[in-house]
Design a protein around this motif. Structure first.
Motif, PDB file in Angstrom:
ATOM      1  N   HIS A  49       1.998   2.939   0.298  1.00 46.27           N
ATOM      2  CA  HIS A  49       1.548   1.560   0.456  1.00 46.27           C
ATOM      3  C   HIS A  49       0.027   1.384   0.475  1.00 46.27           C
ATOM      4  N   ILE A  50      -0.708   2.456   0.676  1.00 51.19           N
ATOM      5  CA  ILE A  50      -2.162   2.321   0.678  1.00 51.19           C
ATOM      6  C   ILE A  50      -2.742   2.962  -0.584  1.00 51.19           C
ATOM      7  N   TYR A 142      -7.521  -6.564  -3.520  1.00 48.81           N
ATOM      8  CA  TYR A 142      -6.655  -7.072  -2.458  1.00 48.81           C
ATOM      9  C   TYR A 142      -5.339  -7.601  -3.033  1.00 48.81           C
ATOM     10  N   PHE A 145      -2.839  -4.969  -3.278  1.00 54.71           N
ATOM     11  CA  PHE A 145      -2.319  -4.514  -1.982  1.00 54.71           C
ATOM     12  C   PHE A 145      -1.334  -5.522  -1.383  1.00 54.71           C
ATOM     13  N   GLN A 146      -1.422  -6.778  -1.828  1.00 56.13           N
ATOM     14  CA  GLN A 146      -0.604  -7.821  -1.207  1.00 56.13           C
ATOM     15  C   GLN A 146       0.896  -7.523  -1.204  1.00 56.13           C
ATOM     16  N   GLU A 148       2.358  -4.884  -0.763  1.00 53.38           N
ATOM     17  CA  GLU A 148       2.678  -3.808   0.192  1.00 53.38           C
ATOM     18  C   GLU A 148       2.508  -4.239   1.649  1.00 53.38           C
ATOM     19  N   GLN A 149       1.914  -5.416   1.853  1.00 59.74           N
ATOM     20  CA  GLN A 149       1.600  -5.828   3.232  1.00 59.74           C
ATOM     21  C   GLN A 149       2.854  -5.925   4.101  1.00 59.74           C
ATOM     22  N   THR A 150       3.874  -6.523   3.557  1.00 61.16           N
ATOM     23  CA  THR A 150       5.114  -6.669   4.347  1.00 61.16           C
ATOM     24  C   THR A 150       5.657  -5.307   4.767  1.00 61.16           C
ATOM     25  N   SER A 151       5.685  -4.360   3.825  1.00 62.16           N
ATOM     26  CA  SER A 151       6.183  -3.009   4.151  1.00 62.16           C
ATOM     27  C   SER A 151       5.289  -2.329   5.182  1.00 62.16           C
ATOM     28  N   ILE A 152       3.953  -2.545   5.045  1.00 64.90           N
ATOM     29  CA  ILE A 152       3.022  -1.939   6.017  1.00 64.90           C
ATOM     30  C   ILE A 152       3.279  -2.479   7.419  1.00 64.90           C
ATOM     31  N   TYR A 153       3.444  -3.814   7.525  1.00 59.31           N
ATOM     32  CA  TYR A 153       3.707  -4.410   8.837  1.00 59.31           C
ATOM     33  C   TYR A 153       5.034  -3.918   9.416  1.00 59.31           C
TER      34      TYR A 153
END
Length: 676
Positions: A49-50, A142, A145-146, A148-153
């Motif tokens: 994710h990063i 950015y 990356f958007q 992946e944000q849900t998975s990161i959270y």
């Protein structure tokens, strides 16, 4: 049968509460497993994710949650593509240094990267490739990356939840283990104290009280630390290290094998520490016992020490013990200081050197396949690995201290105790007979030789003789504080060995020359907290011996709380309470072991008056130096160096002109001696 080792005995005590320990261990395993998922979650978060945006991106037609709009086109990462989804074109995002670049070409990511003009150059051992790239701005980056944000959270939330659940299991484990540990020590102390009460009297003659106290308190406290802290640390560290090694093997087998070298190093160090630490701790624990014995003796004998000005000599004796204790404690500190922190640091540094060499020389080279997430996870696990190692090494001093203390405790518990039988025994009549009895405290050195006498129920018999003649030894045998070597001792024509010591003593009462008063009230000292003796019975006994004359002058009278050994009372007052204690139990046989030796004439007369009333139906044996107190005895036995030389009534012995007559004349002469 081979005697179990100290470790085995400690394990047996632990197994008494095996169910609780099992629950604690299950909670520990769950807590460790949950906690060690952290680096794997971090690896997934980093790799997928990063840094995962560095990948091939395909141009697609349909927009969904994983698509990114860039230059009026929709792009989707290769590993997010659905099966059968149409691909309109392929692009890529690549990182060079700290910047990200976008290229509309399909490229390879393995190799050394550099930017030359508007192109990225990727060099491998086989070839060099170039591709036109465009640097992504922060806003553009950015966008990629958007998705992946849900998975990161979600991963972060899962990680926090796992940590909270792990903390809950860790709490249960810690609580259960510490609670169980304290219960184990409580049981051990109870067992030890009960065992002490079963030991024969001669054990307490040979052992200073302070040494025994040290084993019950100091040594068991050291063992408590073993169960509460040391074993908890060892168990936690074991599971933690096991979990870390499993994780390391999942990440990289070869490096995990290198890390296994830590295990034999720790094992070897534990063996070395056990050898030297065990020797030092043995001296330390023994010296602590000696110090307790010295302190106990000094406190009890403080009036004599001060009266004879022996403070300096007593202090010097204590200082010798204290110096020995200090010397060996310093050796233990040096042993720990040279190795505990230093050892772990050396191993940790060597492990990181190996880690850098391994990844730097191979795995992260041009052909390396290790991801940043794997690298992070390995570093995290290596850091975590040395915390339990540090905990293990730091607990070695306490482990050896507890092991030595346990050895001392189990040594005491292995002393042969006497069988305890408390079944009720019918009150015997008190017919006492000694037939050819001989006895020696030390083998071959007889203090009683072929003693023969008989006392009928209800009679009063007195034993007289110079110090060391064997009077008190006869009472010790009758009470079975010791067992005779030869002959037979009978009560009501039955050998006393047929009964247990507790049954035999249940109908005997004794008053010693130096009465012992327990901390508590006057009444509790008489009843000895026996439910069979009521308050009224205790007061009657005190009144019978004339103790009410001084008790009723006290503020709380019979409920007056006495200090240790009745320090607030005179010798005569303490003796009266001791005498009342014996009478309250209504013994069939009453023994007065020089009970009037330290009592003034007026108090002695009180006891004599009480005896005249209470000896009816009770066999009374008196050991006395004052011959004036035994003139009314039914029989008087004269002892000399362990043999019976005379027996009879006061009148008949005087008329015979023997040893008794000489002793009587000497005492009468001393009374008539005018004061200077």
């Amino acid at each position: 049968m081979k005697n179990p080792s100290t470790e085995r005995k400690l394990l047996n005590y632990a197994l008494t509460y095996k169910n609780n320990i099992l629950i604690g261990l299950i909670c520990l395993i769950i807590a460790v497993a949950l906690e060690l998922t952290g680096p794997f979650i971090a690896k997934r978060l980093i790799d997928e994710h990063i840094v995962g945006i560095e990948d091939q991106w395909h141009e697609v037609e349909v927009q969904d949650s994983y698509t990114v709009s860039y230059n009026d086109n929709l792009y989707k990462r290769e590993d997010r593509m659905n099966s059968g989804e149409d691909i309109l074109g392929t692009a890529a995002i690549i990182q060079v240094g700290r910047s990200y670049y976008f290229t509309e070409e399909e490229i390879q990511f393995t190799g050394t990267r550099s930017i030359e003009g508007g192109n990225v150059v990727i060099e491998t051992s086989d070839e060099t490739t170039t591709a036109e790239v465009r640097k992504l701005s922060l806003n553009e980056l950015y966008r990629f990356f958007q998705p992946e944000q849900t998975s990161i959270y979600w991963l972060l939330a899962i990680y926090v939840a796992i940590l909270l659940v792990a903390a809950g299991f860790q709490f249960v484990y810690t609580y259960v283990l510490q609670k169980t540990s304290n219960r184990i020590i409580r049981k051990m102390r109870d067992d030890l104290f009960h065992h002490i009460q079963r030991l024969p009297i001669n054990y307490f003659v040979d052992q200073p009280a302070g040494k025994i106290v040290a084993r019950i308190t100091n040594d068991t406290e050291a063992i408590r630390e073993l169960y509460v802290k040391v074993l908890a640390t060892f168990v936690t560290s074991f599971f933690y290290m096991a979990g870390i090694y499993i994780a390391l093997f999942l990440l990289d087998v070869q490096l995990a094998l290198y890390c296994l070298l830590v295990v034999p190093i720790i094992f070897l160090w534990m063996r070395v520490y056990k050898h030297y630490g065990g020797k030092y701790n043995t001296v330390v624990r023994s010296t602590v016992s000696d110090m307790n014995g010295s302190i106990n003796e000094s406190i009890q004998g403080m009036p004599i020490i001060q009266a004879f000005q022996q403070e300096k000599h007593t202090s010097q004796d204590f200082e010798k013990l204290n110096s020995t204790h200090f010397t060996y404690q310093r050796k233990l500190v040096r042993l720990s200081a040279l190795t505990s922190f230093n050892l772990v640091n050396v191993i940790r540094n060597l492990a990181f050197v190996l880690f850098i060499w391994y990844f730097g020389s191979g795995a992260l080279g041009a052909e390396g396949l290790v991801t940043v997430g794997v690298l992070y996870a390995f570093v995290d696990y290596l850091n975590r690995l040395f915390q339990p190692v540090t905990d293990l090494v730091n607990q070695l001093p306490l482990l050896e201290q507890a092991r030595v203390a346990a050895g001392r405790v189990f040594e005491l518990m292995s002393e042969n105790g006497e069988e305890v039988k408390t079944e009720a025994l019918s009150r015997y009549n008190g017919h006492i007979k000694f037939e050819g009895v001989s006895f020696a405290y030390k083998k071959g050195e007889y203090v009683l030789k072929n003693i023969n006498f008989e006392v009928q129920p209800g009679e009063t018999a007195a034993f007289v003789g110079h110090t060391g003649s064997g009077k008190s030894s006869i009472m010790n045998l009758l009470f079975r504080f010791y067992d005779h070597e030869k002959g037979m001792i009978k009560i009501d024509d039955r050998p006393i060995s047929d009964w247990s010591r507790q049954q035999l003593r249940s109908h005997m009462g004794i008053v010693l020359q130096d009465p012992f008063i327990f901390s508590g009230s006057i009444l509790s000292n008489v009843t000895m907290n026996d439910e069979m003796i009521s308050r009224e019975m205790a007061i009657k006994s005190l009144q019978a011996v004339g103790a009410d004359r001084f008790i009723e002058k006290l503020p709380d009278q019979y409920d007056t709380v006495l200090k240790e050994n009745g320090a607030s009372l005179s010798m005569g007052e303490r003796q009266l309470i001791s005498f009342a204690r014996a009478l309250a139990f209504d013994p069939a046989i009453l023994i007065l072991d020089e009970a009037t030796a330290n009592i003034d004439t007026e108090t002695e007369q009180l006891i004599q008056n009480a005896l005249d009333v209470l000896k009816e139906g009770r066999t009374t044996l008196i050991i006395a130096h004052r011959l004036s107190t035994i003139q009314q005895a039914d029989q008087i036995f004269v002892l000399d160096h362990g043999t019976m030389i005379e027996q009879g009534t006061h009148t008949s012995l005087i008329e015979s002109g023997g040893k008794y007559h000489q002793m009587y004349k000497m005492q009468q002469g001393a009374k008539k001696q005018p004061a200077i």
